[in-house]
Design an enzyme around this catalytic site. Structure first.
Site, PDB file in Angstrom:
ATOM      1  N   HIS A  34      -7.962   2.689  16.843  1.00  0.00           N
ATOM      2  CA  HIS A  34      -7.967   4.146  16.612  1.00  0.00           C
ATOM      3  C   HIS A  34      -8.296   4.439  15.141  1.00  0.00           C
ATOM      4  O   HIS A  34      -9.066   5.352  14.834  1.00  0.00           O
ATOM      5  CB  HIS A  34      -6.596   4.748  16.928  1.00  0.00           C
ATOM      6  N   GLN A 151     -16.255   5.006  29.870  1.00  0.00           N
ATOM      7  CA  GLN A 151     -15.741   6.324  29.469  1.00  0.00           C
ATOM      8  C   GLN A 151     -16.686   6.977  28.462  1.00  0.00           C
ATOM      9  O   GLN A 151     -17.023   8.156  28.564  1.00  0.00           O
ATOM     10  CB  GLN A 151     -14.349   6.149  28.861  1.00  0.00           C
ATOM     11  N   SER A 183      -5.444  -2.703  21.963  1.00  0.00           N
ATOM     12  CA  SER A 183      -5.153  -1.703  22.991  1.00  0.00           C
ATOM     13  C   SER A 183      -3.691  -1.300  22.852  1.00  0.00           C
ATOM     14  O   SER A 183      -2.839  -2.139  22.536  1.00  0.00           O
ATOM     15  CB  SER A 183      -5.381  -2.309  24.378  1.00  0.00           C
ATOM     16  N   SER A 184      -3.423  -0.028  23.113  1.00  0.00           N
ATOM     17  CA  SER A 184      -2.021   0.421  23.098  1.00  0.00           C
ATOM     18  C   SER A 184      -1.216  -0.352  24.131  1.00  0.00           C
ATOM     19  O   SER A 184      -0.005  -0.514  23.988  1.00  0.00           O
ATOM     20  CB  SER A 184      -1.945   1.921  23.414  1.00  0.00           C
TER      21      SER A 184
HETATM   22  P1  AMP Z   1      -6.690   5.750  23.879  1.00  0.00           P
HETATM   23  O1  AMP Z   1      -5.628   6.203  22.929  1.00  0.00           O
HETATM   24  O2  AMP Z   1      -6.455   4.401  24.447  1.00  0.00           O
HETATM   25  O3  AMP Z   1      -7.063   6.789  24.891  1.00  0.00           O
HETATM   26  O4  AMP Z   1      -7.986   5.557  22.983  1.00  0.00           O
HETATM   27  C1  AMP Z   1      -8.463   6.583  22.162  1.00  0.00           C
HETATM   28  C2  AMP Z   1      -9.801   6.177  21.604  1.00  0.00           C
HETATM   29  O5  AMP Z   1      -9.657   4.962  20.857  1.00  0.00           O
HETATM   30  C3  AMP Z   1     -10.842   5.887  22.705  1.00  0.00           C
HETATM   31  O6  AMP Z   1     -12.094   6.389  22.273  1.00  0.00           O
HETATM   32  C4  AMP Z   1     -10.838   4.390  22.752  1.00  0.00           C
HETATM   33  O7  AMP Z   1     -12.049   3.854  23.222  1.00  0.00           O
HETATM   34  C5  AMP Z   1     -10.608   4.033  21.303  1.00  0.00           C
HETATM   35  N1  AMP Z   1     -10.121   2.658  21.186  1.00  0.00           N
HETATM   36  C6  AMP Z   1      -9.048   2.117  21.810  1.00  0.00           C
HETATM   37  N2  AMP Z   1      -8.945   0.804  21.516  1.00  0.00           N
HETATM   38  C7  AMP Z   1      -9.979   0.511  20.679  1.00  0.00           C
HETATM   39  C8  AMP Z   1     -10.431  -0.675  20.025  1.00  0.00           C
HETATM   40  N3  AMP Z   1      -9.815  -1.833  20.173  1.00  0.00           N
HETATM   41  N4  AMP Z   1     -11.527  -0.586  19.241  1.00  0.00           N
HETATM   42  C9  AMP Z   1     -12.188   0.594  19.106  1.00  0.00           C
HETATM   43  N5  AMP Z   1     -11.821   1.741  19.689  1.00  0.00           N
HETATM   44  C10 AMP Z   1     -10.731   1.705  20.470  1.00  0.00           C
END
Ligand code: AMP
Length: 282
Positions: A34, A151, A183-184
């Site tokens: 993020h 997505q 990843s969260s």
């Molecule tokens: P989320 O909070 O999981 O919905 O992710 C929010 C944004 O962060 C989305 O555009 C995801 O693709 C991006 N994102 C999540 N994990 C990563 C990562 N490891 N590298 C780059 N972008 C990420």
């Protein structure tokens, strides 16, 4: 950083603003993936908006909506340190005043494969919330990670088809030092699951390393099945190689066809995804 928690306050704040606005939508539980999106937005725009909203409409009935990690205070501190101007953190009733979304989107071909197929309704939920957020924030540029490659493609298509004046910007995947895509959901993993989660990034790398030798997708899938035997905690959801521009099936795996590797797998109940082009190292 100004913290905004209602639609009304966001509209009020947005009204008086001039300059280029960048936007990073998230579900919170922020990590360096993020942060990389936020840094890019701060560098490329006069103002940066971030949203934190765990969107119920993109979770299936048996998914992890209720236990999705929430680390709001740490998220606020991180976003402050990155120079974010506005954090929009609404509650569900603010975004969906009737309690549930009343408008749905039908996504044609892009939704019929990969996570769109494995998680019915998920991509519709993503389009619902991001379309609402785009209308409210009115960004010039919005940043999405390529970890969620499908997505990103769907949201880019949404912005184009709905003639939204926003540039949807893809950002590279940020990884842990050992290769696991951040990843969260990684925080759900137990110690052994965390070790075996390396299946995803290692499989992609191994497929890339033999890139000139594959004759068919079936052959790659056989290879993956053999690799999987070393990872007893991993349950493969899908391994696909599709056209990275259209997500259509491929007739050949040459660089001209833009083959792109996609993998999704469960470690216990935690579902992880990863992807990379076949011909470019990540
Ligand atoms: P989320 O909070 O999981 O919905 O992710 C929010 C944004 O962060 C989305 O555009 C995801 O693709 C991006 N994102 C999540 N994990 C990563 C990562 N490891 N590298 C780059 N972008 C990420």
């Amino acid at each position: 950083m100004q913290l905004i928690s209602t639609v009304e306050d966001l509209r009020t704040a947005r009204r008086g603003l001039t300059g280029k606005a960048g936007f990073v939508p998230t579900m919170g539980a922020l990590h360096q993936g993020h942060a990389s999106l936020v840094r890019q937005s701060v560098a490329e725009n006069d103002l940066t908006f971030v949203s934190i909203f765990v969107n119920p409409t993109q979770f299936g009935p048996n998914e992890d909506l209720d236990k999705y990690p929430r680390t709001f205070e740490a998220d606020v501190a991180l976003l402050e340190s990155l120079g974010v101007d506005f954090l929009f953190a609404p509650n569900v009733a603010d975004i969906y005043p009737k309690g549930e979304a009343q408008i749905s989107f039908q996504i044609r071909d892009l939704d019929k494969v990969l996570c769109g197929a494995s998680r019915p309704g998920h991509m519709n939920g993503v389009v619902q919330v991001v379309s609402i957020l785009f209308h409210l924030v009115q960004p010039d540029k919005a940043y999405f990670g390529q970890k969620d490659y499908q997505q990103f493609l769907i949201l880019k298509t949404m912005a184009t088809e709905l003639h939204m004046p926003v540039q949807v910007v893809p950002c590279p995947i940020v990884r842990e030092p050992d290769g696991l895509a951040m990843s969260s959901r990684n925080r759900y993993l137990g110690r052994e699951e965390r070790e075996q989660a390396l299946f995803l990034s290692r499989l992609i790398q191994a497929i890339q390393q033999q890139r000139g030798q594959w004759t068919s997708l079936a052959q790659i899938q056989e290879f993956a099945a053999a690799e999987l035997s070393q990872y007893p905690l991993v349950r493969l959801d899908y391994l696909e190689v599709l056209d990275g521009r259209s997500l259509k099936p491929l007739h050949d795996l040459s660089p001209e066809s833009h083959p792109h590797i996609f993998v999704a797998a469960f470690l216990g109940t935690t579902r992880l995804i990863d992807n990379a082009p076949l011909w470019n190292d990540r």
